[in-house]
Design a protein around this motif. Structure first.
Motif, PDB file in Angstrom:
ATOM      1  N   TYR A 113      -8.281  46.326  57.299  1.00  0.00           N
ATOM      2  CA  TYR A 113      -7.777  46.557  55.950  1.00  0.00           C
ATOM      3  C   TYR A 113      -6.292  46.914  56.074  1.00  0.00           C
ATOM      4  O   TYR A 113      -5.934  47.835  56.819  1.00  0.00           O
ATOM      5  CB  TYR A 113      -8.517  47.724  55.285  1.00  0.00           C
ATOM      6  CG  TYR A 113     -10.034  47.614  55.339  1.00  0.00           C
ATOM      7  CD1 TYR A 113     -10.743  46.944  54.345  1.00  0.00           C
ATOM      8  CD2 TYR A 113     -10.761  48.197  56.381  1.00  0.00           C
ATOM      9  CE1 TYR A 113     -12.138  46.852  54.383  1.00  0.00           C
ATOM     10  CE2 TYR A 113     -12.150  48.108  56.426  1.00  0.00           C
ATOM     11  CZ  TYR A 113     -12.832  47.436  55.431  1.00  0.00           C
ATOM     12  OH  TYR A 113     -14.205  47.344  55.483  1.00  0.00           O
ATOM     13  N   TRP A 126      -1.938  46.787  54.238  1.00  0.00           N
ATOM     14  CA  TRP A 126      -1.073  46.745  53.060  1.00  0.00           C
ATOM     15  C   TRP A 126       0.366  47.028  53.495  1.00  0.00           C
ATOM     16  O   TRP A 126       0.603  47.577  54.588  1.00  0.00           O
ATOM     17  CB  TRP A 126      -1.517  47.806  52.053  1.00  0.00           C
ATOM     18  CG  TRP A 126      -1.664  49.161  52.695  1.00  0.00           C
ATOM     19  CD1 TRP A 126      -0.680  50.103  52.872  1.00  0.00           C
ATOM     20  CD2 TRP A 126      -2.845  49.703  53.307  1.00  0.00           C
ATOM     21  NE1 TRP A 126      -1.174  51.189  53.538  1.00  0.00           N
ATOM     22  CE2 TRP A 126      -2.506  50.974  53.823  1.00  0.00           C
ATOM     23  CE3 TRP A 126      -4.164  49.238  53.448  1.00  0.00           C
ATOM     24  CZ2 TRP A 126      -3.423  51.787  54.476  1.00  0.00           C
ATOM     25  CZ3 TRP A 126      -5.078  50.048  54.116  1.00  0.00           C
ATOM     26  CH2 TRP A 126      -4.720  51.306  54.616  1.00  0.00           C
ATOM     27  N   VAL A 182      -6.640  57.743  52.540  1.00  0.00           N
ATOM     28  CA  VAL A 182      -6.997  56.334  52.379  1.00  0.00           C
ATOM     29  C   VAL A 182      -8.485  56.282  52.069  1.00  0.00           C
ATOM     30  O   VAL A 182      -9.300  56.818  52.825  1.00  0.00           O
ATOM     31  CB  VAL A 182      -6.705  55.512  53.653  1.00  0.00           C
ATOM     32  CG1 VAL A 182      -7.183  54.071  53.469  1.00  0.00           C
ATOM     33  CG2 VAL A 182      -5.219  55.545  53.998  1.00  0.00           C
ATOM     34  N   VAL A 210     -11.499  53.646  51.411  1.00  0.00           N
ATOM     35  CA  VAL A 210     -12.027  52.279  51.432  1.00  0.00           C
ATOM     36  C   VAL A 210     -13.411  52.328  50.799  1.00  0.00           C
ATOM     37  O   VAL A 210     -14.305  53.009  51.305  1.00  0.00           O
ATOM     38  CB  VAL A 210     -12.106  51.728  52.872  1.00  0.00           C
ATOM     39  CG1 VAL A 210     -12.740  50.349  52.877  1.00  0.00           C
ATOM     40  CG2 VAL A 210     -10.720  51.691  53.507  1.00  0.00           C
ATOM     41  N   VAL A 232      -9.258  49.627  47.720  1.00  0.00           N
ATOM     42  CA  VAL A 232      -8.503  50.464  48.652  1.00  0.00           C
ATOM     43  C   VAL A 232      -7.608  51.376  47.819  1.00  0.00           C
ATOM     44  O   VAL A 232      -6.760  50.903  47.055  1.00  0.00           O
ATOM     45  CB  VAL A 232      -7.672  49.623  49.630  1.00  0.00           C
ATOM     46  CG1 VAL A 232      -6.835  50.520  50.528  1.00  0.00           C
ATOM     47  CG2 VAL A 232      -8.584  48.725  50.476  1.00  0.00           C
TER      48      VAL A 232
END
Length: 334
Positions: free
Chosen positions: A137, A139, A171, A173, A279
């Protein structure tokens, strides 16, 4: 002779006029609806005081409707990139091309992810996820352009992406179900993308998906950098498409194999609902601190260009557990 001169003048005017029109149209297409000055950005207009954002502007989570809804949720605990996993690669968009992103990405999950990763290498790697999920994952990083970035990964991206990287304070998820139907498992190594990395120069905002906000005002959201009150965190929420075409794990353009549902939660014809990935990122940022999202140079660090990617490397057994939790309406954590 007079007629010849008149004709020549007319031709010259048409040529010059056509050239001017083409130049204007070209600039419009290059600049998109948010074109501004030639400055590197972000611009003052990229910020907004969240007190000025109306309540109820945050995207609403649709309540379950009907007996087939999958109302559960699954939180996958993957940390907040304590390992310092950064690079300028993009496995989803430009696999095999080192530094192909031209800006820096932050990761949780699979600890090996880079441009050269394969399905096999992802399957064999370690992960930051507590339950063993080897998915990746990632960004673009958020920076403070008013402070120099002394660490190696803070200066390696170039292209105007400079400054101290602001570490994620949290974070989250999370996978959610469909408000109208059961979900089916994602295939292994499904690639997904949300947001538009070129939104500043795009013709429309159709692919702008990320929402920014403040932890103290969860019912308000914006596509601009938020100015939050003291003690609040700056937040980013990135929701992925969740309607799979049942045929491919990737596609040209990275969008046609995985689509967003309609506003009512129904998947487009010919697609199947899979778990919806969300996310959620949060940052400790003092009021008035400047922010800059990593971007391509021509995108001027616009907050509208926020985006994220993932590759599903869960085992079939792990994905089956996610689907069972969502379809049975439970709240699970792995």
């Amino acid at each position: 002779m007079g007629n010849a001169r008149l004709l020549l003048t007319l031709v010259v005017c048409l040529v010059l006029g056509g050239g001017l029109t083409a130049a204007v149209l070209g600039a419009s297409r290059a600049g998109g609806p948010h074109a501004g000055s030639a400055a590197a950005g972000p611009a003052v207009s990229d910020y907004v005081d969240m007190a000025e954002v109306p309540p109820g502007s945050a995207p609403r989570v649709l309540p379950p409707s009907g007996p087939d809804a999958s109302a559960g949720s699954v939180v996958v605990e993957c940390g907040r990139n304590e390992e310092g996993h950064y690079n300028e690669d993009n496995l989803v968009v430009s696999p095999g091309l080192v530094a192909g992103a031209h800006h820096t990405h932050a990761y949780v999950g699979n600890l090996s992810t880079d441009a050269m990763s394969t399905d096999a290498s992802l399957d064999a790697a370690a992960t930051s996820c507590r339950g063993g999920d080897r998915s990746t994952y990632y960004w673009p990083v958020l920076r403070r352009p008013d402070r120099p970035g002394p660490r190696p990964h803070e200066g390696s991206a170039g292209h105007g992406n400079t400054g101290e990287i602001v570490a994620e304070a949290s974070v989250r998820v999370e996978f959610r179900g469909s408000p109208v139907s059961k979900v089916v498992p994602m295939p292994r190594f499904l690639r997904g993308m949300t947001g538009d990395a070129v939104a500043f120069t795009a013709a429309t905002d159709a692919d702008v998906r990320a929402r920014w906000g403040c932890s103290g005002a969860p019912d308000r959201a914006t596509t601009r950098y938020p100015r939050c009150q003291a003690g609040e965190r700056v937040t980013r929420t990135l929701v992925f498409p969740s309607c799979w075409n049942g045929l491919e794990t990737a596609s040209a353009g990275h969008r046609s194999h995985l689509l967003f549902p309609s506003g009512g939660g129904v998947c487009p014809q010919g697609t199947f609902p899979v778990p919806e990935l969300r996310v959620s990122l949060a940052y400790e940022v003092a009021p008035g601190v400047p922010l800059a999202l990593d971007s391509f140079p021509e995108q001027r660090h616009s907050p509208r260009t926020d985006h994220a990617m993932f590759v599903n490397a869960m085992t079939e057994e792990q994905m089956a557990g996610v689907v069972d939790c969502l379809n049975s309406g439970r709240a699970c954590r792995t």
